[in-house]
Design an enzyme around this catalytic site. Structure first.
Site, PDB file in Angstrom:
ATOM      1  N   LYS A  16      -4.297   2.309  -6.817  1.00 41.20           N
ATOM      2  CA  LYS A  16      -3.118   1.816  -6.093  1.00 41.20           C
ATOM      3  C   LYS A  16      -2.272   0.892  -6.961  1.00 41.20           C
ATOM      4  CE  LYS A  16      -0.312   0.494  -2.966  1.00 41.20           C
ATOM      5  NZ  LYS A  16       0.530   1.340  -2.147  1.00 41.20           N
TER       6      LYS A  16
ATOM      7  N   CYS B 240       5.841  -4.193  -2.172  1.00 36.53           N
ATOM      8  CA  CYS B 240       4.831  -3.435  -2.925  1.00 36.53           C
ATOM      9  C   CYS B 240       5.031  -3.610  -4.423  1.00 36.53           C
ATOM     10  CB  CYS B 240       4.926  -1.952  -2.579  1.00 36.53           C
ATOM     11  SG  CYS B 240       4.899  -1.661  -0.817  1.00 36.53           S
TER      12      CYS B 240
END
Ligand code: SAJ
Length: 434
Positions: free
Chosen positions: A215, A269
């Protein structure tokens, strides 16, 4: 494993779409959020965030009877933690004099603690929140061990990153490949079984720390690549080149795919996650650190560009178009556009901001326009900060009829320069040198 009921902790941009998707695929879901306002809003069939299709999806989930919401976790077969992992606002790390941001894991910690009293043997717990490497093993497992049950022996524990793109969350949740990393192979398998209730993309099993790294690597890769695009814009500016043209030509090379420069990198993010690597190993991440710095200082580059176009900003009235962190979303978190507005104001400009996705946004020190005309009224310049579809289709003739100002500044390559010049505007574009 048979998952009759799951509990999803955190009903934000990821938790809510995930909860409604599970529910519309036949799984009973208890959605949990510590914010009672969010829970009440959902109980009234409303949603508190904007994401295309989400309102209908939540309605369908509630109507099916499979989705209920609460502020309290309950016993279930599986638990998914999908709470935010922002960084601390006033706490920094330091490595050789270089400051770096630190992840605030308090929401993840609280969510894990909320599971302790309801955790039972044979349950599955999945962490989805983006986290520094080894969080599942070193933060979550020890917290859950306070229940008397041990991860990997008494219950399954896994990390599975969400990879959905805001604006396309509902489709990508189902179609994207999904990585599930278990603290044991059995945990990964249990996680894969749960997601298979709606995921059509491939579900790949691995270990928890690999999944955490995957991720962070994805978003860091994007951040570094945007940083180089921004640096190319600075260079093009210096050498009298149009960076947008240069990038499109370079991208004709079969192995080159340069991203777009812009006013900076925002959102919860990409502007956050690379810091988790830096925090975990500052001595190994000089490139990641520098890229973050390049992208974080891009709003200042926009300020200089506006000063170049308008001279002193004292008393200049600027209509700022867009405050969201990227096109066609309502999310203002870490938005570079917001920072640009603050920087302009600090130099004495009078800015009115128009954000069609959040017209009533309440941001300290920022004056919101009630519509486009209101923003344009009396303005000296029009500044494009976000490539919202409705901004790229603006007609310069129409704008010219609403303001005497004839300075157009484009930070996202959203406007046809010839068309605007043809209507009498002076156009300044990010990454285009003279
Ligand atoms: N941006 C640029 N230039 C570009 C692309 C983006 O300046 O060429 C800026 C955007 O304007 C925005 C920021 O970068 O301010 C981030 O936008 P984004 O569209 O690149 O990504 P996010 O943050 O909306 O979503 C990302 C996605 N990750 C990747 O594409 C690797 C998404 O798949 C993740 O699920 C999401 O982060 C997340 O939740 O981590």
């Amino acid at each position: 494993m048979n998952f009759k009921k799951i509990c999803i902790l955190g009903l934000g941009y990821i938790g809510l779409p995930t909860a409604s998707t599970f529910a519309t695929h036949g799984v009973k879901v208890l959605g949990v959020d510590v914010n009672s306002h969010i829970v009440e809003t959902l109980q009234h069939g409303e949603i508190h965030i904007y994401e295309p299709g989400l309102r209908d999806a939540v309605k369908a989930a509630l109507n099916s009877g499979n989705l209920t919401v609460s502020t309290q976790a309950e016993e279930a077969d599986g638990f998914i933690i999908a709470v935010p992992t922002p960084f601390h606002q006033n706490k920094y790390g330091n490595f050789n004099g270089q400051e770096f941001k630190l992840a605030d894991m308090s929401a993840v910690t609280s969510a894990a603690e909320a599971i302790i009293p309801v955790l039972r043997k044979g349950n599955l717990v999945i962490l989805e929140s983006t986290s520094p490497p080894r969080t599942t093993l070193e933060l979550i497992a020890p917290i859950l061990a306070r229940s008397g049950l041990q991860a990997g022996r008494d219950f399954y524990l896994a990390y599975s990153p969400e990879r959905v793109l805001p604006g396309q969350i509902l489709r990508e949740l189902i179609e994207n490949a999904r990585v599930v990393g278990g603290v044991t192979p059995e945990s990964a398998k249990a996680g894969a079984e749960l997601y298979s209730s709606f995921v059509k993309g491939e579900i790949i099993q691995t270990d928890a720390t690999t999944a955490e790294m995957v991720k962070l690597m994805e978003n860091t890769y994007r951040d570094v690549n945007i940083a180089i695009a921004n640096e190319f814009a600075h260079l093009a500016d210096k050498f009298g080149v149009d960076v947008w043209e240069a990038i499109s030509l370079a991208n004709r090379h079969p192995r080159v795919k340069i991203l777009n420069p812009g006013p900076g990198v925002g959102g919860h993010c990409i502007s956050v996650d690379p810091w988790f690597f830096v925090e975990s190993a500052p001595e190994l991440t000089p490139l990641i650190y520098t890229s973050r710095k390049v992208n974080d200082t891009q709003p200042q580059y926009v300020l200089k560009m506006v000063q170049r176009a308008l001279g002193s900003l004292k008393g200049k009235r600027i209509a700022a178009l867009g405050l969201a962190y990227k096109p066609d979303v309502d999310d203002l978190r870490e938005s570079p556009a917001v920072e640009v507005v603050h920087l302009l104001q600090a130099e004495g400009a009078q800015v009115k901001a128009w954000e069609p996705f959040r017209p009533d946004a309440d941001l300290e020190g920022i004056t919101m326009a009630s519509n486009l005309d209101d923003a344009l009224k009396g303005s000296d310049a029009i500044l494009l900060l976000v490539r919202h579809a409705e901004f790229t289709t603006l007609k310069p003739a129409d704008i010219a009829s609403k303001t005497m100002g004839r300075a157009a500044i484009d930070t996202v390559n959203g406007w046809d320069v010839k068309e605007w010049q043809g209507t009498g505007f002076t156009v300044t574009r990010l990454g285009v040198g003279e």
